[in-house]
Write an enzyme that holds these catalytic residues in place. Structure first.
Site, short mmCIF file in Angstrom:
data_model
loop_
_atom_site.label_atom_id
_atom_site.label_comp_id
_atom_site.label_asym_id
_atom_site.label_seq_id
_atom_site.Cartn_x
_atom_site.Cartn_y
_atom_site.Cartn_z
N ALA A 1 1.00 -1.20 -0.05
CA ALA A 1 0.08 -0.07 -0.03
C ALA A 1 0.61 1.32 -0.04
O ALA A 1 0.37 2.33 -0.46
CB ALA A 1 -0.97 0.06 1.26
N THR A 2 2.06 1.17 0.45
CA THR A 2 2.99 2.25 0.57
C THR A 2 3.06 2.82 -0.82
O THR A 2 3.13 3.77 -1.29
CB THR A 2 4.13 2.13 1.20
OG1 THR A 2 3.90 1.89 2.43
CG2 THR A 2 5.15 3.18 1.26
N ASN B 1 -5.57 3.35 11.00
CA ASN B 1 -4.82 2.21 11.29
C ASN B 1 -4.25 2.25 12.76
O ASN B 1 -3.82 1.38 13.20
CB ASN B 1 -3.58 1.99 10.50
CG ASN B 1 -2.76 3.19 10.41
OD1 ASN B 1 -3.17 4.32 10.01
ND2 ASN B 1 -1.51 3.18 10.64
N GLN C 1 -6.98 -1.02 6.16
CA GLN C 1 -7.30 -1.77 7.19
C GLN C 1 -9.02 -1.97 7.33
O GLN C 1 -9.48 -2.42 8.05
CB GLN C 1 -7.03 -0.69 8.44
CG GLN C 1 -5.64 -0.55 8.69
CD GLN C 1 -5.04 -1.57 9.15
OE1 GLN C 1 -5.27 -2.71 9.52
NE2 GLN C 1 -3.49 -1.51 9.00
N SER D 1 -3.16 -3.86 0.68
CA SER D 1 -2.07 -4.39 1.31
C SER D 1 -2.49 -5.81 1.56
O SER D 1 -3.42 -5.90 2.38
CB SER D 1 -1.29 -3.53 2.47
OG SER D 1 -0.18 -4.37 2.93
N HIS E 1 -0.32 -8.03 3.15
CA HIS E 1 0.36 -8.73 4.38
C HIS E 1 -0.55 -8.33 5.75
O HIS E 1 -0.43 -8.97 6.72
CB HIS E 1 1.83 -8.51 4.66
CG HIS E 1 2.05 -6.95 5.16
ND1 HIS E 1 2.42 -6.49 6.40
CD2 HIS E 1 2.11 -5.59 4.42
CE1 HIS E 1 2.42 -5.14 6.42
NE2 HIS E 1 2.27 -4.30 5.32
N THR F 1 10.06 -6.16 -14.17
CA THR F 1 9.54 -7.68 -14.00
C THR F 1 8.51 -8.08 -13.19
O THR F 1 8.83 -7.59 -12.03
CB THR F 1 10.77 -8.50 -14.13
OG1 THR F 1 11.88 -8.04 -14.98
CG2 THR F 1 10.32 -10.22 -14.29
N CYS G 1 4.93 1.87 10.94
CA CYS G 1 5.86 2.62 9.93
C CYS G 1 6.52 3.92 10.70
O CYS G 1 7.28 4.50 10.03
CB CYS G 1 4.89 3.07 8.65
SG CYS G 1 4.35 1.70 7.73
N1 PMP Z 1 -1.80 2.44 4.96
C1 PMP Z 1 -2.44 2.06 6.01
C2 PMP Z 1 -3.77 2.42 6.61
C3 PMP Z 1 -1.59 1.21 6.67
O1 PMP Z 1 -2.04 0.53 8.14
C4 PMP Z 1 -0.43 0.60 6.26
C5 PMP Z 1 0.44 -0.28 7.13
N2 PMP Z 1 0.96 -0.18 8.09
C6 PMP Z 1 -0.13 1.16 4.88
C7 PMP Z 1 -0.86 2.03 4.21
C8 PMP Z 1 1.37 0.76 4.22
O2 PMP Z 1 1.07 -0.70 3.75
P1 PMP Z 1 2.29 -1.58 3.30
O3 PMP Z 1 2.95 -2.05 4.56
O4 PMP Z 1 1.81 -2.60 2.27
O5 PMP Z 1 3.40 -0.68 2.38
#
Ligand code: PMP
Length: 384
Positions: free
Chosen positions: A74-75, A155, A184, A202, A204, A240, A327
């Site tokens: 998601a980042t 989050n 989330q 995302s 994970h 790739t 993060c």
């Molecule tokens: N947006 C939100 C609301 C998140 O909770 C997170 C993960 N902490 C992210 C973005 C980033 O996701 P990713 O770890 O896949 O880069």
């Protein structure tokens, strides 16, 4: 994998990989090593599998196949869409809107646009539950606004934003695109993509692989690609393809959405149980709102014991939680989300976030609460 005696309550940060995802991963890795853009059968077979995954995702969301861009998470999705829209639409304007409680990948994208590229960004305030109002979005809209970005579920505290109301306001009163960080929300609460132009996800967070995510972008949305150089992902993300990861997205999503309502009800019950146990401990203030909130996230402050001390205490007892967004763990600043909600002083410096899952048990919560209680009695001013 955590050792068997540990208690993992950090599912908002990341979650264990589902056994079926693991199995498919190990089954596919030895077979699918060719470049998915290669013209021989080894390549086209993989391309076929990637597109099958893409089609399943499109079917789940009722969107089109080419509206899905695979990303590393998601980042990347947030960076890609926010900067991509900003750059592609400067002829319409250079004003952007977001909120003060977004994930750092959203906030940092806007800050870069502001400081390096001369965009003007409005960061909207939230109320004391962390919620932005559609009226504030309306008041911030201007003829030169090209993008509004608001997260679905926060989050850190779990607050659910009024996405439908905001979408109505944006659609009726502007030409701006509406982006929603749905990280989330996926697999946790009911939602759809009606009225949303672009969204980030995302894997994970929902028992999928790290480094795996998707960007949904409706076909009409003008976006400049950030990673150029290859034809992959319709030219919006060169490089790739991470084929196995992309193939696994569909399975990951299907597993997360299977029995979502049943898992949700179970976690609602856990959430109530946890809140009741926490309220019974002297010196705890719950920061997550009571209504319109994801049951998967419980944020509270252990007054008089800093987040660091409480987290260490839990950690040495094999209990894994976090204090704020993972993060931002290298930052010494307290949570920007709690600060935007008006939380300050001791309460701001003593936050703990528990991320529940449908595998969490009440027994695990009992053990956790008893350690927290002891910690408060030992380190805090609530000693008896
Ligand atoms: N947006 C939100 C609301 C998140 O909770 C997170 C993960 N902490 C992210 C973005 C980033 O996701 P990713 O770890 O896949 O880069």
């Amino acid at each position: 994998m955590p050792m068997s005696k540990t208690i993992y309550l950090d599912n908002v940060s990341s979650s264990p990989v589902h056994q079926e995802v693991q199995k498919t991963l190990f089954d596919l890795y030895p077979i699918y090593y060719a470049n998915s853009d290669a013209l021989h059968t080894a390549g086209t077979d993989i391309q076929f599998m990637i597109n099958r995954s893409r089609q399943s995702i499109a079917d789940i969301f009722h969107i089109e196949l080419n509206e899905i861009i695979f990303t590393s998470g998601a980042t990347e999705a947030n960076n890609t869409i926010i900067k991509g829209i900003a750059f592609a639409n400067t002829a319409k304007g250079k004003h952007l809107i977001t909120t003060k409680v977004e994930h750092s990948s959203v906030l940092a994208s806007f800050e870069q646009l502001e400081h390096l590229f001369g965009f003007e960004v409005t960061y909207l305030d939230v109320d004391n539950e962390g919620r932005v109002s559609a009226t504030d979005v309306l008041n911030a809209l201007r003829p030169d606004t090209t993008l509004v970005s608001v997260m679905y579920v926060n989050n850190e505290v779990g607050t659910i934003m009024p996405i439908k109301a905001i979408s109505d306001v944006v659609k009726k009163n502007s030409r701006a695109y509406f982006h929603v960080d749905c990280v989330q929300a996926l697999g946790k609460i009911e939602f759809d993509l009606v009225g949303i132009d672009c969204a980030s996800f995302s894997m994970h967070k929902i028992n999928g692989l790290k480094g795996s995510g998707i960007l949904f972008r409706r076909r009409h949305v003008l976006m400049t690609p950030l990673i150029t150089g290859g034809q992959q992902e319709m030219g919006y993300r060169g490089g790739t393809s991470n084929a196995i990861s992309e193939i696994l997205v569909a399975k990951t999503m299907r597993l997360a959405l299977d029995n979502q309502a049943k898992k949700h009800d179970y976690v609602v019950d856990l959430n109530q149980y946890l809140r009741t146990s926490l309220r019974a401990i002297e010196g705890i203030v719950i920061n997550s709102p009571v209504e319109n909130v994801s049951p998967y996230i419980v944020n509270f402050s252990c007054m008089s014991v800093t987040s660091e001390v409480m987290m260490n205490l839990l950690n040495v007892n094999g209990i894994y939680v976090s204090a704020q967004s993972t993060c931002a763990t290298k930052s010494t600043n307290p949570s920007h989300v709690l600060a935007a909600m008006g939380v300050n002083g001791t309460r701001l410096n003593s936050t703990i976030r528990i991320g529940l899952s449908s595998s969490t048990t009440k027994e695990e919560l009992d053990i956790t609460c008893s350690i927290i209680k002891k910690g408060l009695q030992h380190y805090g001013k609530f000693q008896r």
